[in-house]
Design an enzyme around this catalytic site. Structure first.
Site, short mmCIF file in Angstrom:
data_model
loop_
_atom_site.label_atom_id
_atom_site.label_comp_id
_atom_site.label_asym_id
_atom_site.label_seq_id
_atom_site.Cartn_x
_atom_site.Cartn_y
_atom_site.Cartn_z
N ARG A 99 37.60 -19.50 -79.35
CA ARG A 99 38.88 -18.88 -78.56
C ARG A 99 39.61 -18.21 -79.60
O ARG A 99 40.38 -17.33 -79.35
CB ARG A 99 39.77 -20.09 -77.86
N SER A 121 46.58 -21.77 -75.79
CA SER A 121 45.28 -22.35 -75.89
C SER A 121 43.96 -21.21 -76.05
O SER A 121 43.16 -21.46 -76.50
CB SER A 121 45.17 -22.92 -74.45
N GLU A 145 46.32 -18.02 -60.80
CA GLU A 145 45.13 -17.32 -61.13
C GLU A 145 44.60 -16.25 -60.08
O GLU A 145 44.00 -15.09 -60.74
CB GLU A 145 43.59 -18.13 -61.45
N PHE A 155 39.12 -22.72 -64.07
CA PHE A 155 40.41 -21.85 -63.25
C PHE A 155 39.83 -20.77 -62.70
O PHE A 155 40.09 -20.31 -61.83
CB PHE A 155 41.73 -21.98 -63.85
N HIS A 173 37.40 -23.50 -72.78
CA HIS A 173 37.34 -24.55 -72.41
C HIS A 173 36.03 -24.86 -71.46
O HIS A 173 36.25 -25.78 -70.58
CB HIS A 173 38.60 -25.12 -71.97
N ASP A 179 40.54 -33.95 -72.03
CA ASP A 179 40.89 -33.25 -70.71
C ASP A 179 40.44 -33.91 -69.64
O ASP A 179 40.90 -33.75 -68.26
CB ASP A 179 40.97 -31.72 -70.65
N ARG A 216 36.19 -25.11 -76.27
CA ARG A 216 37.56 -25.48 -76.86
C ARG A 216 37.35 -25.67 -78.36
O ARG A 216 38.30 -25.37 -79.01
CB ARG A 216 38.07 -26.79 -76.13
#
Length: 333
Positions: free
Chosen positions: A20, A47, A68, A93, A119, A127, A177
């Site tokens: 990321r 994030s 989204e 998502f 992620h 998570d 992540r």
């Protein structure tokens, strides 16, 4: 063969960096190249490591909030007006929360939208299952016209983002992540739609993507040192379109595959490879993947071990592949 990999690949002090962060750093560079580059965010700027982009290019950063569906719709409109939008969210998502918009608005219109999904996989860790996308590749590679990238580290993420920028059409880029070992370097070649052989071998081939590539390399070393088996390792950073030429080449050369991925056993890289082999050159294939179950909260290391996608699981699959190859060759005469 010279693969231009990190010379400190197996040292204890190997540098680690997240994919990321690679996205955040590369999107800043692309913004310098083209004013058409815009970033849309679903309330995850920190994030996705795009806070610097927001600060430097506030007029080209659109905060869409936790919406989204709206983000994908707006990105489609921007693309159809000539912009190059990069949407930014978690893989659980996008696509899951907005699949119909991706399918109809983006893909059906061949809109030049880049869907960046962080992620991914059970390695997301604490998570828990609700935020661990293990089905996204199966979803996205089934959408017509969608290019799918799954880079293995920081530098390869930067190159995948750069390649997505150059493609005129929808692209999905998936990564995890965590800070992970830097397998490649700034100088390591990255060719769109072409898998990367990073270790040659004749006894079998381990195909992997994302952070599973590093574990595949470690497993290949163990198989070589402890079992005297010479396994190739192939980094399949482009899931779709599949590099059929090199897949066929190594199927004929090794006649046994192991597919390793932090994804469900159904529909990911393993599915893509098996579909191709079934129609062109059937050989034994072992799968090291998540097996029809959800993840849970825990450290990435513990979850990878619990779901049997760790180094020792790849080694075990290598031994199974060797035996299946022996029987396969014997039965074929």
């Amino acid at each position: 063969m010279n693969y231009n990999l990190n010379p400190n690949l197996f040292s204890e002090g190997i540098e680690k960096k997240s994919c990321r962060q690679g996205y955040g750093d590369e999107i800043l560079e692309l913004a310098k190249i083209s004013k058409r580059v815009v970033v849309l965010d679903a309330d995850l700027a920190e994030s996705l490591r795009i806070l610097d982009f927001r600060k430097k290019y506030p007029g080209r950063f659109l905060e869409m909030g936790v919406s989204e569906n709206n983000m994908i719709s707006v990105a489609t409109g921007l693309a159809l007006e000539g912009f190059i939008p990069f949407t930014s969210s978690f893989a659980v998502f996008t696509p899951n929360e907005c699949l119909s918009k991706i399918r109809v608005s983006v893909a059906y219109n061949k809109a030049n939208v880049k869907i960046v999904a962080s992620h991914a996989g059970i390695s997301t860790g604490p998570d828990g299952a609700t935020h661990q996308a293990t089905e996204d590749l199966a979803i996205m590679r089934s959408i017509p016209g969608m290019t799918v990238f799954a880079p293995c580290d920081y530098w390869q993420t930067r190159k995948a983002i750069r390649s997505a920028f150059k493609i005129n059409g929808p692209v999905y880029i998936r990564f995890g992540r965590s800070d992970i070992p830097m397998v490649t370097t700034e100088k390591t070649p990255f060719r769109m739609n072409e898998c990367q052989v990073i270790r040659d071998g004749v006894d079998g081939a381990i195909l992997a993507h994302g952070e599973s590539v590093y574990r595949a390399l470690k497993a290949a070393n163990i198989l070589n040192k402890e079992k005297r088996l010479d396994f190739a390792v192939i980094n399949c950073h482009t899931i779709k379109p599949l590099d059929e030429k090199n897949i066929l080449k190594y199927a004929k050369k090794t006649r046994a595959f192991i597919v390793v991925e932090d994804h469900q056993i159904s529909g990911g890289l393993g599915g893509a490879v098996s579909e191709f082999l079934a129609q062109n050159y059937p050989i034994p294939v072992e799968f090291v993947a998540v097996r029809d179950r959800f993840g849970e909260s825990g450290s990435p290391a513990k979850l990878i071990k619990k779901h049997h996608i760790d180094v020792e699981d790849i080694v075990e699959a290598g031994l199974k592949a060797k035996e299946r190859k022996r029987m396969f060759v014997y039965n074929r005469g």
